[in-house]
Design a protein around this motif. Structure first.
Motif, short mmCIF file in Angstrom:
data_model
loop_
_atom_site.label_atom_id
_atom_site.label_comp_id
_atom_site.label_asym_id
_atom_site.label_seq_id
_atom_site.Cartn_x
_atom_site.Cartn_y
_atom_site.Cartn_z
N LEU A 34 -0.51 -32.58 -77.24
CA LEU A 34 -1.06 -31.71 -76.20
C LEU A 34 -0.29 -31.99 -74.92
CD1 LEU A 34 -4.89 -32.09 -76.91
CD2 LEU A 34 -3.37 -30.25 -77.62
N SER A 36 -0.49 -30.27 -71.88
CA SER A 36 -1.04 -29.85 -70.59
C SER A 36 -1.33 -31.06 -69.71
CB SER A 36 -2.35 -29.07 -70.81
OG SER A 36 -2.10 -27.87 -71.49
N ARG A 37 -1.21 -30.83 -68.43
CA ARG A 37 -1.51 -31.89 -67.47
C ARG A 37 -2.98 -32.31 -67.58
NH1 ARG A 37 -1.52 -30.91 -60.92
NH2 ARG A 37 -2.25 -32.97 -60.34
N ARG A 38 -3.22 -33.63 -67.46
CA ARG A 38 -4.60 -34.15 -67.49
C ARG A 38 -5.13 -34.29 -66.06
NH1 ARG A 38 -2.05 -34.35 -72.51
NH2 ARG A 38 -3.44 -35.21 -74.09
N PHE A 39 -6.38 -33.96 -65.89
CA PHE A 39 -7.07 -34.17 -64.61
C PHE A 39 -8.26 -35.09 -64.86
CE2 PHE A 39 -4.83 -30.26 -63.83
CZ PHE A 39 -4.60 -30.21 -62.46
N PRO A 66 -12.83 -29.27 -71.05
CA PRO A 66 -11.88 -29.28 -72.19
C PRO A 66 -11.22 -30.65 -72.34
CG PRO A 66 -10.87 -28.23 -70.29
CD PRO A 66 -12.23 -28.63 -69.85
N THR A 67 -11.94 -31.55 -72.93
CA THR A 67 -11.39 -32.88 -73.18
C THR A 67 -10.43 -32.85 -74.36
OG1 THR A 67 -13.20 -33.37 -74.68
CG2 THR A 67 -13.51 -33.96 -72.34
N ASP A 68 -9.64 -33.89 -74.48
CA ASP A 68 -8.75 -34.00 -75.63
C ASP A 68 -9.52 -33.86 -76.93
OD1 ASP A 68 -6.90 -34.97 -73.57
OD2 ASP A 68 -5.71 -35.68 -75.27
N GLU A 98 -2.11 -23.91 -77.31
CA GLU A 98 -2.81 -24.95 -76.56
C GLU A 98 -3.59 -24.36 -75.39
OE1 GLU A 98 -0.48 -28.36 -75.60
OE2 GLU A 98 -1.77 -28.96 -73.94
N LYS A 99 -2.97 -23.47 -74.63
CA LYS A 99 -3.67 -22.87 -73.48
C LYS A 99 -4.83 -22.00 -73.94
CE LYS A 99 -1.17 -24.75 -70.30
NZ LYS A 99 -1.77 -25.84 -69.46
N ILE A 102 -7.68 -24.44 -74.95
CA ILE A 102 -8.33 -25.07 -73.79
C ILE A 102 -9.32 -24.08 -73.14
CG2 ILE A 102 -7.94 -25.98 -71.47
CD1 ILE A 102 -5.21 -27.03 -72.50
#
Lengths: 388, 186
Positions: A34, A36-39, A66-68, A98-99, A102
């Motif tokens: 995955l 995508s950037r994590r926040f 939307p957690t891993d 992926e998007k 999410i």
């Protein structure tokens, strides 16, 4: 000047499938695929919903973080790889699996809906759908979707009572997932990348409904449009939902005349000088469809009868407006401007409750042409769901 | 409250060209192309007015009109635009005066700018910010945008003419055009 007829272009979507992890499928993988950037966010729906609004991601309704783990679980119920590119959106942003996942997780959509969402996104990214204009316009337009095939029941997509809105079903979350993708990936954000003057409730929850094929006297919409039998989705643009009441008519010709006259009004986008052509989608309730088909069995004839009444007199239009349409060759020899170039441009389908009495007008933006795509069947990797 | 990691749901194009592109320079001998649409009457009037001024300055003027962008006609439009861009030295693209027309005005202006032609998009005031937003999303944040007052199309021909007159010098400034002494005298 001749009428501008609607003919599909030969422009297809060319989206290379960038695969970097085919050797490492959804069933289990040690690498982090995955990208995508994590926040950092608080583990709380209310706090996350507020956070999402601050980030410009949300629609104001509660969102699931939307957690891993949630994203991986959703993916593992399917057989798609997250880096698969489904479409390039109007500003060339990449809409990957992926998007999509999410956003689907955030909306609360069921994992089984992934292939439907992918087909829907693929449909609206076709050049002839003209999503660029649909996103940018001052109009209230948004993409609507009509589903055919067994997937309607599998995903509880409404096609009977209240199919255009209000039914309690998780299909609402699927429609909302598509809306979040349009917001977060395709760039349809009011006041920022969309100039929509009024918007529409459909821009939050979407419009996702089925065709009641079993009650239709005609072949399913996807089969008629694209020769697809079984699961398919037809994307179309709509300015909203317009109700057409008819408690009075008797006989097919009268019902169809009422529908044609009702969908035709001077301020409809089909009479805009901005675009020389337009389609129009119309939902016919099962009771009316049955009555009509007894007298007019062929759908092409039904389209033609509605079409003949879906027009406005050029003399009735204000002078400047009439002049622009005349310049485009849209005022015909009989003195009328027709809602669509040809009867075939009326997209008819059967849906709605058995109370009948009403038809459903779904006015197009204009240049956005309906697109039909088949829906693939997911084959989850063995044991993947259990492992997740 | 526990902290969690969540994944970014957004995707944006990552590339950008912040350059405004080359200046239009001296006008004499140049081929100026106006990108028109079929909705904004005021833009036809203003482009006619400005075309006369360009011709007075020694330039020649051609027009390309945007129509349908989907179906076979849309495909033809794309080819037609590409061919037209090869015939001009300067592009003035308008009119960004609604949502979708701002979209296509900017998209066509980006195509012109990316082909190396000095280009300016023309927007009305209420669509200025949107024009810049779409230019950035289209990978060309530095696109030149000249701004006209709003509302404009609602005005009569007699009311539009003074606007055309008043905003021509501003156009020259935004497009980086310069008039020779003889042109100025004209």
């Amino acid at each position: 000047m001749t009428i501008h007829r609607i003919t599909p272009s030969h422009r297809g979507v060319s989206t290379p499938k960038l695969l970097v992890s085919r050797d490492c499928g959804p069933a289990g993988c040690e690498v982090d695929w995955l990208t995508s950037r994590r926040f950092d966010a608080e583990d709380d729906i209310e706090a996350f919903t507020t956070f999402s609004l601050e980030q410009g991601w949300g629609d104001g309704l509660p969102l699931i973080p939307p957690t891993d783990a949630r994203v991986r679980t959703f993916l593992s119920a399917n057989d798609r790889y997250p880096d698969e590119l489904i479409a390039r959106m109007p500003d060339s942003s990449e809409c990957t699996v992926e998007k999509i996942v999410i956003n689907a997780v955030m909306a609360g959509a069921p994992a089984a809906s992934l292939e439907l969402i992918i087909a829907a996104i693929a449909a609206i990214s076709e050049p002839d759908f003209e999503l660029y204009g649909v996103n940018a316009t001052t109009a209230s337009v948004y993409p609507g979707f009509i589903v055919n095939g067994p997937v309607r029941d599998a995903l509880d997509i409404p096609y009977g009572y209240g199919c255009a809105g209000g039914v309690a079903t998780r299909a609402n979350a699927i429609g909302r997932a598509i809306r979040l993708i349009l917001r977060n990936v395709a760039g349809q954000v009011a006041g920022v990348s969309s100039q929509t003057t009024f918007g529409s409730p459909g821009r939050t929850a979407g419009l996702l409904m089925g065709e009641w094929e079993e009650k239709s006297p005609w072949a399913p919409l996807a089969e008629r449009r694209a020769g697809i039998a079984g699961n398919a989705v037809t994307a179309f643009s709509t300015m909203g939902t317009m109700n057409i009441l008819d408690t009075t008519s008797t006989g097919a010709m009268a019902f169809l005349e009422m529908i044609g006259k009702s969908v035709s009004y001077a301020g409809a986008n089909c009479y805009s000088p901005a675009m020389e052509f337009s389609e129009m989608t119309i939902g016919i309730n099962p009771i009316c469809a049955d009555l009509v088909a007894r007298e007019v069995p062929r759908l092409e004839d039904v389209q033609e009868i509605i079409w003949k009444h879906a027009r406005v007199s050029a003399d009735w239009l204000q002078g400047l407006h009439r002049g622009q349409l005349e310049d485009q060759g849209r005022v015909r020899g009989d003195g009328y401007v027709y809602a669509t170039p040809e009867p075939k441009d009326l997209v008819l389908f059967v849906c709605g409750g058995l109370g009948g009495l009403h038809a459903l007008g779904l006015h197009s933006f204009g240049s956005a042409l309906a697109q039909t795509k088949s829906i693939a069947t997911a084959v989850p990797a063995a044991g993947a769901v259990a492992a997740a | 409250m526990a902290s969690i990691k969540i994944l970014d749901p957004t995707a944006k194009r990552m590339d950008d060209n912040a350059s405004p592109g080359p200046d239009a320079g001296e006008l004499a001998g140049k081929r100026v192309g106006f990108r028109l649409d079929q909705i904004w009457r005021c833009w036809d009037l203003i482009s006619e007015n400005w075309a006369q001024k360009f011709e007075t300055a020694g330039a020649t003027v051609t027009y390309w009109r945007s129509t349908n962008r989907s179906g076979e006609e849309g495909e033809d439009q794309a080819r037609s635009l590409e061919a037209w861009l090869k015939t001009v030295d300067i592009v003035v693209s308008g009119l960004a005066n609604c949502g979708s027309c701002t979209g296509w005005t900017i998209r066509d202006a980006i195509a012109a700018a990316n082909s190396g032609v000095p280009t300016v998009a023309v927007a009305t005031k209420n669509f200025e910010e949107f024009a810049h937003e779409l230019a950035a999303r289209g990978g060309r944040s530095g696109l030149r945008v000249h701004v006209l007052p709003y509302p404009l199309n609602e005005l009569s021909r007699e009311e539009v003419e003074p606007v055309a007159e008043a905003y021509f010098d501003g156009l020259l400034g935004v497009m980086g055009a310069s008039l020779t002494a003889r042109e100025q005298a004209a």
